[in-house]
Design a protein around this motif. Structure first.
Motif, PDB file in Angstrom:
ATOM      1  N   VAL A   4       0.837  -1.202   0.000  1.00  0.00           N
ATOM      2  CA  VAL A   4       0.000   0.000   0.000  1.00  0.00           C
ATOM      3  C   VAL A   4       0.874   1.255   0.000  1.00  0.00           C
ATOM      4  O   VAL A   4       0.633   2.194  -0.764  1.00  0.00           O
ATOM      5  CB  VAL A   4      -0.975  -0.012   1.205  1.00  0.00           C
ATOM      6  N   TYR A   5       1.920   1.271   0.828  1.00  0.00           N
ATOM      7  CA  TYR A   5       2.820   2.431   0.868  1.00  0.00           C
ATOM      8  C   TYR A   5       3.463   2.636  -0.508  1.00  0.00           C
ATOM      9  O   TYR A   5       3.511   3.767  -1.014  1.00  0.00           O
ATOM     10  CB  TYR A   5       3.895   2.247   1.943  1.00  0.00           C
ATOM     11  N   MET A  34      -7.824   4.297  -6.357  1.00  0.00           N
ATOM     12  CA  MET A  34      -6.609   4.215  -7.168  1.00  0.00           C
ATOM     13  C   MET A  34      -5.506   3.466  -6.423  1.00  0.00           C
ATOM     14  O   MET A  34      -4.740   2.712  -7.034  1.00  0.00           O
ATOM     15  CB  MET A  34      -6.149   5.608  -7.578  1.00  0.00           C
ATOM     16  N   ILE A  35      -5.415   3.683  -5.114  1.00  0.00           N
ATOM     17  CA  ILE A  35      -4.422   2.964  -4.306  1.00  0.00           C
ATOM     18  C   ILE A  35      -4.719   1.468  -4.359  1.00  0.00           C
ATOM     19  O   ILE A  35      -3.816   0.658  -4.539  1.00  0.00           O
ATOM     20  CB  ILE A  35      -4.420   3.468  -2.846  1.00  0.00           C
ATOM     21  N   ALA A  36      -5.985   1.103  -4.193  1.00  0.00           N
ATOM     22  CA  ALA A  36      -6.376  -0.301  -4.216  1.00  0.00           C
ATOM     23  C   ALA A  36      -5.999  -0.935  -5.559  1.00  0.00           C
ATOM     24  O   ALA A  36      -5.432  -2.032  -5.601  1.00  0.00           O
ATOM     25  CB  ALA A  36      -7.879  -0.437  -3.955  1.00  0.00           C
ATOM     26  N   GLU A  37      -6.309  -0.253  -6.650  1.00  0.00           N
ATOM     27  CA  GLU A  37      -5.986  -0.779  -7.974  1.00  0.00           C
ATOM     28  C   GLU A  37      -4.478  -0.945  -8.137  1.00  0.00           C
ATOM     29  O   GLU A  37      -4.000  -1.979  -8.614  1.00  0.00           O
ATOM     30  CB  GLU A  37      -6.530   0.166  -9.047  1.00  0.00           C
ATOM     31  N   GLU A  80     -12.029  -2.754   0.278  1.00  0.00           N
ATOM     32  CA  GLU A  80     -12.272  -3.289   1.624  1.00  0.00           C
ATOM     33  C   GLU A  80     -10.956  -3.767   2.250  1.00  0.00           C
ATOM     34  O   GLU A  80     -10.713  -3.559   3.431  1.00  0.00           O
ATOM     35  CB  GLU A  80     -13.286  -4.441   1.584  1.00  0.00           C
ATOM     36  N   GLN A  81     -10.101  -4.416   1.456  1.00  0.00           N
ATOM     37  CA  GLN A  81      -8.808  -4.885   1.947  1.00  0.00           C
ATOM     38  C   GLN A  81      -7.875  -3.724   2.266  1.00  0.00           C
ATOM     39  O   GLN A  81      -6.956  -3.870   3.058  1.00  0.00           O
ATOM     40  CB  GLN A  81      -8.127  -5.779   0.908  1.00  0.00           C
ATOM     41  N   LEU A  82      -8.111  -2.591   1.654  1.00  0.00           N
ATOM     42  CA  LEU A  82      -7.243  -1.428   1.805  1.00  0.00           C
ATOM     43  C   LEU A  82      -7.469  -0.680   3.115  1.00  0.00           C
ATOM     44  O   LEU A  82      -6.554  -0.031   3.622  1.00  0.00           O
ATOM     45  CB  LEU A  82      -7.511  -0.486   0.623  1.00  0.00           C
ATOM     46  N   ALA A 102       2.098  10.045   0.996  1.00  0.00           N
ATOM     47  CA  ALA A 102       3.201   9.345   1.645  1.00  0.00           C
ATOM     48  C   ALA A 102       4.147  10.338   2.317  1.00  0.00           C
ATOM     49  O   ALA A 102       4.405  11.417   1.812  1.00  0.00           O
ATOM     50  CB  ALA A 102       3.966   8.516   0.617  1.00  0.00           C
ATOM     51  N   ARG A 103       4.632   9.922   3.454  1.00  0.00           N
ATOM     52  CA  ARG A 103       5.715  10.629   4.124  1.00  0.00           C
ATOM     53  C   ARG A 103       6.969   9.813   3.844  1.00  0.00           C
ATOM     54  O   ARG A 103       6.906   8.615   3.662  1.00  0.00           O
ATOM     55  CB  ARG A 103       5.472  10.723   5.626  1.00  0.00           C
TER      56      ARG A 103
END
Length: 78
Positions: A13-14, A31-34, A41-43, A74-75
């Motif tokens: 995810v990061y 977009m993150i999930a894709e 839901e998993q995200l 993101a950091r």
């Protein structure tokens, strides 16, 4: 400085958020999930955990009336 330990899914995810930002795309949850190959839901849990670990921060839409949902930025990891 101590390095934060991430699970495999947190790392995916990061990296997905960082990749989206590097391409100039807004890292919205769908977009993150894709990018990470997950369902939205998993995200949910990894986003929450990464935010708690201060590796991502949530930003809400800056323009009133144009809320496309939260985006996660993101950091830099130490």
């Amino acid at each position: 400085m101590q390095r934060v330990q991430l699970s495999e899914i947190e790392e995916r995810v990061y990296q997905a958020v960082a990749a989206l930002e590097a391409r100039g795309q807004v890292p919205y949850p769908d977009m993150i999930a894709e990018e990470a190959g997950l369902t939205e839901e998993q995200l949910h849990t990894p986003l929450h955990l990464l935010t708690e670990k201060n590796l991502l921060h949530r930003e809400d839409s800056p323009m009133a009336g144009l809320d496309f949902g939260p985006r996660f930025c993101a950091r830099q990891m130490a």
